[in-house]
Design a protein around this motif. Structure first.
Motif, PDB file in Angstrom:
ATOM      1  N   ASP A 246       0.826  -1.205   0.000  1.00 24.11           N
ATOM      2  CA  ASP A 246       0.000   0.000   0.000  1.00 24.11           C
ATOM      3  C   ASP A 246       0.863   1.259   0.000  1.00 24.11           C
ATOM      4  OD1 ASP A 246      -2.623   1.413   0.369  1.00 24.11           O
ATOM      5  OD2 ASP A 246      -1.685   1.979   2.267  1.00 24.11           O
ATOM      6  N   VAL A 247       1.931   1.265   0.793  1.00 23.62           N
ATOM      7  CA  VAL A 247       2.800   2.446   0.875  1.00 23.62           C
ATOM      8  C   VAL A 247       3.496   2.708  -0.455  1.00 23.62           C
ATOM      9  CG1 VAL A 247       4.880   3.386   1.932  1.00 23.62           C
ATOM     10  CG2 VAL A 247       3.160   2.306   3.361  1.00 23.62           C
ATOM     11  N   VAL A 248       4.014   1.641  -1.087  1.00 23.02           N
ATOM     12  CA  VAL A 248       4.716   1.833  -2.355  1.00 23.02           C
ATOM     13  C   VAL A 248       3.748   2.332  -3.424  1.00 23.02           C
ATOM     14  CG1 VAL A 248       6.149   0.748  -4.114  1.00 23.02           C
ATOM     15  CG2 VAL A 248       6.435   0.099  -1.727  1.00 23.02           C
ATOM     16  N   LYS A 249       2.518   1.835  -3.406  1.00 24.61           N
ATOM     17  CA  LYS A 249       1.512   2.340  -4.338  1.00 24.61           C
ATOM     18  C   LYS A 249       1.252   3.831  -4.109  1.00 24.61           C
ATOM     19  CE  LYS A 249      -1.261  -1.789  -5.358  1.00 24.61           C
ATOM     20  NZ  LYS A 249      -2.613  -2.396  -5.203  1.00 24.61           N
ATOM     21  N   LYS A 250       1.169   4.223  -2.849  1.00 33.86           N
ATOM     22  CA  LYS A 250       0.968   5.641  -2.545  1.00 33.86           C
ATOM     23  C   LYS A 250       2.123   6.480  -3.084  1.00 33.86           C
ATOM     24  CE  LYS A 250      -1.898   5.059   1.595  1.00 33.86           C
ATOM     25  NZ  LYS A 250      -1.936   5.127   3.079  1.00 33.86           N
ATOM     26  N   ALA A 251       3.329   5.925  -3.048  1.00 36.32           N
ATOM     27  CA  ALA A 251       4.484   6.658  -3.575  1.00 36.32           C
ATOM     28  C   ALA A 251       4.365   6.869  -5.079  1.00 36.32           C
ATOM     29  CB  ALA A 251       5.770   5.917  -3.249  1.00 36.32           C
ATOM     30  N   ALA A 252       3.714   5.920  -5.764  1.00 34.85           N
ATOM     31  CA  ALA A 252       3.488   6.084  -7.198  1.00 34.85           C
ATOM     32  C   ALA A 252       2.571   7.270  -7.462  1.00 34.85           C
ATOM     33  CB  ALA A 252       2.881   4.805  -7.779  1.00 34.85           C
TER      34      ALA A 252
ATOM     35  N   SER B  55       4.308  10.516  -6.627  1.00 39.22           N
ATOM     36  CA  SER B  55       5.283  10.868  -7.669  1.00 39.22           C
ATOM     37  C   SER B  55       4.596  11.529  -8.847  1.00 39.22           C
ATOM     38  CB  SER B  55       6.025   9.609  -8.128  1.00 39.22           C
ATOM     39  OG  SER B  55       6.831   9.076  -7.099  1.00 39.22           O
ATOM     40  N   ARG B  56       3.478  10.964  -9.258  1.00 41.11           N
ATOM     41  CA  ARG B  56       2.740  11.551 -10.374  1.00 41.11           C
ATOM     42  C   ARG B  56       2.271  12.965 -10.044  1.00 41.11           C
ATOM     43  NH1 ARG B  56      -2.664  12.856 -10.341  1.00 41.11           N
ATOM     44  NH2 ARG B  56      -3.238  10.768  -9.566  1.00 41.11           N
ATOM     45  N   ARG B  57       1.771  13.161  -8.828  1.00 43.13           N
ATOM     46  CA  ARG B  57       1.308  14.486  -8.414  1.00 43.13           C
ATOM     47  C   ARG B  57       2.459  15.490  -8.355  1.00 43.13           C
ATOM     48  NH1 ARG B  57      -3.858  14.667  -6.770  1.00 43.13           N
ATOM     49  NH2 ARG B  57      -4.913  12.769  -6.026  1.00 43.13           N
ATOM     50  N   LEU B  58       3.657  14.999  -8.076  1.00 43.18           N
ATOM     51  CA  LEU B  58       4.837  15.866  -7.988  1.00 43.18           C
ATOM     52  C   LEU B  58       5.530  16.053  -9.334  1.00 43.18           C
ATOM     53  CD1 LEU B  58       6.272  14.422  -4.660  1.00 43.18           C
ATOM     54  CD2 LEU B  58       5.495  16.790  -4.982  1.00 43.18           C
ATOM     55  N   GLY B  59       5.027  15.370 -10.364  1.00 40.62           N
ATOM     56  CA  GLY B  59       5.622  15.491 -11.692  1.00 40.62           C
ATOM     57  C   GLY B  59       6.907  14.709 -11.858  1.00 40.62           C
ATOM     58  N   ILE B  60       7.067  13.646 -11.066  1.00 35.10           N
ATOM     59  CA  ILE B  60       8.283  12.824 -11.105  1.00 35.10           C
ATOM     60  C   ILE B  60       8.010  11.562 -11.922  1.00 35.10           C
ATOM     61  CG2 ILE B  60       9.979  11.587  -9.717  1.00 35.10           C
ATOM     62  CD1 ILE B  60       9.147  13.402  -7.364  1.00 35.10           C
ATOM     63  N   LYS B  61       8.944  11.180 -12.780  1.00 37.26           N
ATOM     64  CA  LYS B  61       8.744  10.048 -13.687  1.00 37.26           C
ATOM     65  C   LYS B  61       9.442   8.766 -13.261  1.00 37.26           C
ATOM     66  CE  LYS B  61       6.193  12.321 -16.586  1.00 37.26           C
ATOM     67  NZ  LYS B  61       4.751  11.991 -16.707  1.00 37.26           N
TER      68      LYS B  61
ATOM     69  N   ASN C 246       1.533  -2.414 -11.937  1.00 41.61           N
ATOM     70  CA  ASN C 246       0.377  -1.963 -12.716  1.00 41.61           C
ATOM     71  C   ASN C 246      -0.107  -0.596 -12.239  1.00 41.61           C
ATOM     72  OD1 ASN C 246       0.389  -4.282 -14.291  1.00 41.61           O
ATOM     73  ND2 ASN C 246      -1.071  -5.368 -12.988  1.00 41.61           N
ATOM     74  N   HIS C 247      -0.049  -0.368 -10.933  1.00 41.11           N
ATOM     75  CA  HIS C 247      -0.440   0.947 -10.406  1.00 41.11           C
ATOM     76  C   HIS C 247       0.540   2.023 -10.858  1.00 41.11           C
ATOM     77  CE1 HIS C 247      -2.432   3.799  -7.803  1.00 41.11           C
ATOM     78  NE2 HIS C 247      -1.282   4.106  -7.230  1.00 41.11           N
ATOM     79  N   PHE C 248       1.838   1.704 -10.823  1.00 40.26           N
ATOM     80  CA  PHE C 248       2.833   2.661 -11.325  1.00 40.26           C
ATOM     81  C   PHE C 248       2.592   2.965 -12.797  1.00 40.26           C
ATOM     82  CE2 PHE C 248       5.171   2.134  -7.436  1.00 40.26           C
ATOM     83  CZ  PHE C 248       5.990   3.256  -7.355  1.00 40.26           C
ATOM     84  N   ASP C 249       2.190   1.947 -13.556  1.00 39.43           N
ATOM     85  CA  ASP C 249       1.918   2.158 -14.973  1.00 39.43           C
ATOM     86  C   ASP C 249       0.738   3.112 -15.150  1.00 39.43           C
ATOM     87  OD1 ASP C 249       2.414   1.751 -17.703  1.00 39.43           O
ATOM     88  OD2 ASP C 249       0.869   0.202 -17.818  1.00 39.43           O
ATOM     89  N   GLU C 250      -0.291   2.938 -14.352  1.00 37.18           N
ATOM     90  CA  GLU C 250      -1.445   3.838 -14.404  1.00 37.18           C
ATOM     91  C   GLU C 250      -1.049   5.275 -14.083  1.00 37.18           C
ATOM     92  OE1 GLU C 250      -4.137   2.146 -11.625  1.00 37.18           O
ATOM     93  OE2 GLU C 250      -4.581   0.371 -12.856  1.00 37.18           O
ATOM     94  N   GLU C 251      -0.066   5.415 -13.196  1.00 34.45           N
ATOM     95  CA  GLU C 251       0.377   6.751 -12.796  1.00 34.45           C
ATOM     96  C   GLU C 251       1.465   7.311 -13.711  1.00 34.45           C
ATOM     97  OE1 GLU C 251      -1.343   8.280 -10.868  1.00 34.45           O
ATOM     98  OE2 GLU C 251      -2.056   7.114  -9.174  1.00 34.45           O
ATOM     99  N   GLY C 252       1.972   6.489 -14.637  1.00 25.53           N
ATOM    100  CA  GLY C 252       2.992   6.958 -15.570  1.00 25.53           C
ATOM    101  C   GLY C 252       4.364   7.125 -14.958  1.00 25.53           C
TER     102      GLY C 252
END
Length: 350
Positions: A118-124, A127-133, A174-180
């Motif tokens: 859950d925590v690693v998913k939140k980091a994804a 990251s997206r909200r912060l504009g980090i790839k 898969n969650h990271f992929d959704e977040e780009g």
């Protein structure tokens, strides 16, 4: 070719109860004053980032990014090294790795794993909200205790281990992929992803998931006696994150790669401050630039001799001096001329 960004610094090893290392403002000013242009943020330090808020609130992320930017810095990546480690823990390491988890899930491996995922998913999402790839993490390990196969490993054990590791990471990937956002696994001793072969095993087990990528840190390869230059040739397309950390390997008649259970200062293989070890960073920066690796050069301090303060002071200049401004022209452009197809035929004698 692409110019590497930097210098940047991983804040984890500098966190302290004393100023300036006990607040985000303090650490940003400290890093900027030393000449750093970016910071990699460890997400387990709540005074640096509230990951729950960052995953939920764009306003919070905008304010966090704005604060960092106000010091002339950028956030290079978020790090979940400690939480990523807990995605896969062999029972032999339960007690020690419980130290990375909150009290509510300690002594409960299933709950601890669910918390880590859950925590690693939140980091994804953060990251997206912060504009980090790109995102920095560890894979965890189910097989590390079998790396030196004695007793003999049963047939099929390694394959099953990587299947299980991939099974745990697939929802995260898969969650990271959704977040780009790319997941950059630090290839590291103690992890099931610790060299090229193990990275390929994991990549295959995930069906060549496009978010499976590499945090390249050559210091770990020196300790393994792996060719860290050729590694770039093999895996440059996957290198999306870069820790600049030096190391050395000085075997004796008493100790070698296994280290003899010694503390870091007494091991044959040990980490050093930038420029004090044996790593050929000129070639590394040249290779990464030539291959167009879009990475931040992030200094990580883990020296067993030099103080962190001196290591940080020297590290910014060391990285800056190694960054190559990628050329946009070839040295012999001045000798070129406009030639049409018929003239090309004449040159070839056609």
């Amino acid at each position: 070719m692409k110019t590497i960004k930097g210098p940047a610094v991983f804040l984890a090893q500098f966190v302290d109860s004393k100023a300036p290392f006990n607040s985000l403002d303090g650490m940003c000013k400290w890093a900027a004053d030393l000449g750093y242009k970016g910071i990699q943020i460890p997400t387990w330090e709540s005074f640096l980032i509230d990951l729950d808020k960052a995953a939920e609130s764009q306003t919070y992320c905008d304010e966090l990014k704005g604060k960092v930017n106000s010091y002339g810095l950028e956030i290079t990546e978020l790090s979940t090294h400690l939480q990523g480690q807990l995605v896969a823990v062999h029972p032999a390491y339960d007690l020690m790795f419980d130290n990375f988890a909150p009290d509510a899930v300690k002594k409960n491996p299933k709950a601890r794993t669910e918390w880590a995922v859950d925590v690693v998913k939140k980091a994804a999402t953060a990251s997206r909200r912060l504009g980090i790839k790109a995102h920095a993490t560890f894979s965890g390990a189910l097989l590390w205790h079998t790396w030196h196969p004695w007793p003999q490993r049963p047939a099929g054990l390694v394959e099953m281990g990587f299947e299980e590791l991939a099974k745990r990471w697939m929802p995260i990937l898969n969650h990271f992929d959704e977040e780009g956002v790319d997941v950059c696994y630090e290839i590291h001793p103690g992890e099931d992803l610790h060299d090229g072969d193990t990275f390929e095993r994991f990549l295959e087990a995930t069906g060549n998931h496009k978010r499976v990528n590499i945090l390249y840190d050559p210091s770990h390869f020196v300790l393994q006696q792996l060719d860290y230059i050729a590694y770039i040739d093999h895996y440059h397309e996957f290198i999306k994150s870069f820790h600049v950390k030096d190391s050395e390997f000085n075997p004796t008649g008493k100790k070698g790669a296994f280290g003899g259970y010694n503390d870091w200062g007494d091991r044959a293989g040990r980490y050093r401050s930038l420029g004090d070890g044996q790593i050929d960073f000129k070639t590394i920066f040249s290779k990464l630039t030539q291959y167009g690796c879009d990475v931040w050069a992030v200094m990580e301090w883990e020296c067993c001799i030099k103080s962190p303060e001196q290591g940080a002071r020297e590290g910014a200049k060391f990285i800056q001096d190694h960054i190559i401004e990628a050329t946009e022209k070839t040295f012999d452009d001045f000798a070129g001329a406009e030639i049409d197809k018929e003239e090309l035929k004449k040159i070839l004698g056609l």
